[in-house]
Write an enzyme that holds these catalytic residues in place. Sequence first.
Site, PDB file in Angstrom:
ATOM      1  CB  CYS A   2      -0.871   0.015   1.259  1.00 12.91           C
ATOM      2  SG  CYS A   2      -1.864  -1.475   1.445  1.00 12.91           S
ATOM      3  NE  ARG A  27       4.267   1.815  -1.458  1.00 11.30           N
ATOM      4  CZ  ARG A  27       5.262   1.493  -0.625  1.00 11.30           C
ATOM      5  NH1 ARG A  27       6.497   1.814  -0.947  1.00 11.30           N
ATOM      6  NH2 ARG A  27       5.041   0.833   0.498  1.00 11.30           N
ATOM      7  CD1 TRP A  76      -0.602  -6.084  -1.788  1.00 12.73           C
ATOM      8  CD2 TRP A  76      -0.773  -5.599  -3.944  1.00 12.73           C
ATOM      9  NE1 TRP A  76      -0.300  -7.215  -2.495  1.00 12.73           N
ATOM     10  CE2 TRP A  76      -0.381  -6.950  -3.828  1.00 12.73           C
ATOM     11  CE3 TRP A  76      -0.931  -5.071  -5.217  1.00 12.73           C
ATOM     12  CZ2 TRP A  76      -0.162  -7.771  -4.932  1.00 12.73           C
ATOM     13  CZ3 TRP A  76      -0.715  -5.901  -6.320  1.00 12.73           C
ATOM     14  CH2 TRP A  76      -0.340  -7.230  -6.176  1.00 12.73           C
ATOM     15  CG  ASN A 112       2.135  -0.308   3.605  1.00 11.80           C
ATOM     16  OD1 ASN A 112       1.663  -1.389   3.238  1.00 11.80           O
ATOM     17  ND2 ASN A 112       3.364   0.076   3.313  1.00 11.80           N
ATOM     18  N   GLY A 113       0.544  -2.454   5.796  1.00 14.80           N
ATOM     19  CA  GLY A 113       1.109  -3.546   6.602  1.00 14.80           C
ATOM     20  C   GLY A 113       0.070  -4.622   6.834  1.00 14.80           C
ATOM     21  CD  GLU A 495      12.251 -19.304 -11.166  1.00 13.74           C
ATOM     22  OE1 GLU A 495      11.543 -19.993 -11.933  1.00 13.74           O
ATOM     23  OE2 GLU A 495      12.154 -18.069 -11.105  1.00 13.74           O
ATOM     24  CE  LYS A 499      13.168 -15.061 -12.666  1.00 11.14           C
ATOM     25  NZ  LYS A 499      12.144 -15.988 -12.712  1.00 11.14           N
ATOM     26  CD  GLU A 502      11.838 -14.541 -16.712  1.00 11.43           C
ATOM     27  OE1 GLU A 502      10.789 -14.205 -17.262  1.00 11.43           O
ATOM     28  OE2 GLU A 502      11.867 -14.998 -15.560  1.00 11.43           O
ATOM     29  CG  HIS A 518      19.674 -40.908 -20.975  1.00  9.53           C
ATOM     30  ND1 HIS A 518      19.837 -42.251 -21.201  1.00  9.53           N
ATOM     31  CD2 HIS A 518      19.696 -40.759 -19.626  1.00  9.53           C
ATOM     32  CE1 HIS A 518      19.933 -42.895 -20.055  1.00  9.53           C
ATOM     33  NE2 HIS A 518      19.845 -42.025 -19.081  1.00  9.53           N
ATOM     34  CE  LYS A 617       5.323  -9.861 -12.120  1.00 15.85           C
ATOM     35  NZ  LYS A 617       6.506 -10.661 -11.769  1.00 15.85           N
TER      36      LYS A 617
HETATM   37  C1  AGP Z   1       8.689 -15.766 -14.455  1.00 14.61           C
HETATM   38  O1  AGP Z   1       9.823 -14.946 -14.178  1.00 14.61           O
HETATM   39  C2  AGP Z   1       7.912 -15.254 -15.657  1.00 14.61           C
HETATM   40  N1  AGP Z   1       7.576 -13.901 -15.485  1.00 14.61           N
HETATM   41  C3  AGP Z   1       6.747 -16.156 -16.028  1.00 14.61           C
HETATM   42  O2  AGP Z   1       7.257 -17.432 -16.278  1.00 14.61           O
HETATM   43  C4  AGP Z   1       5.636 -16.309 -14.953  1.00 14.61           C
HETATM   44  O3  AGP Z   1       6.109 -17.059 -13.863  1.00 14.61           O
HETATM   45  C5  AGP Z   1       4.458 -17.058 -15.613  1.00 14.61           C
HETATM   46  O4  AGP Z   1       3.975 -16.284 -16.680  1.00 14.61           O
HETATM   47  C6  AGP Z   1       3.307 -17.334 -14.627  1.00 14.61           C
HETATM   48  O5  AGP Z   1       2.749 -16.124 -14.203  1.00 14.61           O
HETATM   49  P1  AGP Z   1       1.715 -16.182 -12.960  1.00 14.61           P
HETATM   50  O6  AGP Z   1       2.495 -16.692 -11.789  1.00 14.61           O
HETATM   51  O7  AGP Z   1       1.246 -14.770 -12.788  1.00 14.61           O
HETATM   52  O8  AGP Z   1       0.612 -17.117 -13.328  1.00 14.61           O
END
Ligand code: AGP
Length: 622
Positions: A2, A27, A76, A112-113, A495, A499, A502, A518, A617
């Site tokens: 928030c 934020r 938020w 906020n919190g 993961e 990272k 992407e 394999h 995002k």
């Molecule tokens: C992860 O860094 C990416 N931004 C992407 O793989 C993300 O995790 C995926 O699109 C899922 O998004 P969500 O968690 O909002 O469903």
Amino acid sequence: MCGIVGYTGREQAAPILLDGLSRLEYRGYDSAGLAVRDGGAPAEVVKAVGKLHHLADKTDQGRALRGQCGIGHTRWATHGDPTVINAHPHVSGNIAAPGGGAAESDVVGVHNGIIENYAELKEKLLRHGYVFYSDTDTEAVVKLVDYYYKKYGIGPVDAITRTMVRVRGSYALALMFRDYPGEIFAARKDSPLIIGTAEDASYLASDVPAILKYTRSVYYIDNLQVARVSPGHAVFYDLNGDETAVPLTEITWDAAAAEKDGFEHFMLKEIHEQPAAVRDTLNSLVKDGRADLGAAGLTEDIIRSLNGIVIAACGSAWHVGMAAQYVIEDLAGIPVRVELASEFRYRSMPMNENTLVIVISQSGETADSLAALRVAKERGALTLAVVNVVGSTIAREADHVLYTLAGPEIAVATTKAYSAQLAAMDVLAAEMARARGMITGEHYARLLEELAALPDKIRRVLEDKERLQWFSSKISNAHDIFFIGRGLDYAVSLEGSLKMKEISYIHSEAYAAGELKHGTISLIEQGTLVIGVLTQSRLFEKTVSNMMECKSRGASLMGITVNGNFAVEDSVNFTVYVPKTDEHFTPSLAVVPLQLLGYYTSVSRGLDVDKPRNLAKSVTVE
Ligand code: AGP
């Protein structure tokens, strides 16, 4: 998180408050509100859901709200869906209308919190005749201040300090008292708050960008302190109500840097927010030494009735599922399948009411994950959402919801939400194991203790960031990078690889270490970087030998392992150590160096870390 703003001075407050809130939009929020006082008149409260311009339009860009003292808030949602009635400010009385209206109240406030014990506070206040209109923890804390203010006939500072002693959780509060026109009272614990002063005016804000336009002279109110703010003046008090000194600081940042709290990118800021994100998520799920899944509706009977779990998600959320499957199977003995949501939605997987389909999603809006949820419900399965956005579509359509409390995540590449999801799934696994009698009470308690220690251990891993920054500069021209591991280490490798891909645009693959021979090992050439995740003791030697097979074909090696495994340095070129923890929970620690590696590699390649090419995002289309 928030956003809070406050103003008291000679100008009309509302336009200044709206301007301040607009500089806190980064934020993340889902509703907003203002409370403005004209001299000694009661505060006028106006609130709106959605983007800030709805509130600005509702108040004619602030012109419709007269008065030189006011507070504002962007919410938020953590407790209670994003609605007008749940939006802040909140009042000690009952508001005249859902959208706000004149507040016949003695206390008006924004927060906020997270107030962890708000339910017990609410019960106490109901017993004392208070009437609640919202689902928020904030309303409880504003009414508690009013309760002490009236019960003891004490001033605002003492009413606030009594409240601070009584509540548990985190808060930044800005409050106005009807009997104290022109003044704003503030208090904080763990949530940020600053107070700026200029000639004949004072400002409050959650963060520097909101007031930088007006003043660079700010007080960083400390934890468990109270401030009494009047035009151009602020007085500070400790928890005993005694006056205390706070140094005045001159801000040297520019506005852009300030939004990132001094970090160069939101991603790095959010990597550093992981201890708090994990702590807040754990605190919301574990109460008095027990996982409290009651709010999610996951009763012991339901948990005992399950004969299978399917986890459906995308991207990093899917990687969380890949880690959770090992933890749930090992602790709770329930078979788990992890499916890419985009595949799951088109499969004909048998399931029934004893199948729990868990959909993990930071945004709660990912199209494939939402489709997977709907397919699961059509097939008669029980559904649980693990999401970070309160009131999101996936949260609303699932039978049960566990919220992560990572706060809004701005960088496209997820970090703190991923870590918060891991923590939530670990709590779920431990609780399932306990409810199904698979572990003793002592083992259960030990698991929860290990989880509670994770935030501090994540913080310790972050202290190693300079070494990773150095190593990143050496790999920034790599063409291929392989991440390998077994079991939970394989899940972390997934993961780490994403990272890297992407945000640095370097081709990378994550591979189950035992699978390399394999086929994929044919890709290893002189200098190819292979990163081995080595946190699982019973698989350690096997993965090291896979790494040696790569080294014998020219690979350069990096290893991530737990403190004490120093022998690995005889085999690899670069080693990162993470603190020991229960091996079910090592992904929460091992992922951090990989996040930093991806981040610094992207920075060294001069790329747009927070907004990588081709990515959104939240992927709300199929
Ligand atoms: C992860 O860094 C990416 N931004 C992407 O793989 C993300 O995790 C995926 O699109 C899922 O998004 P969500 O968690 O909002 O469903």
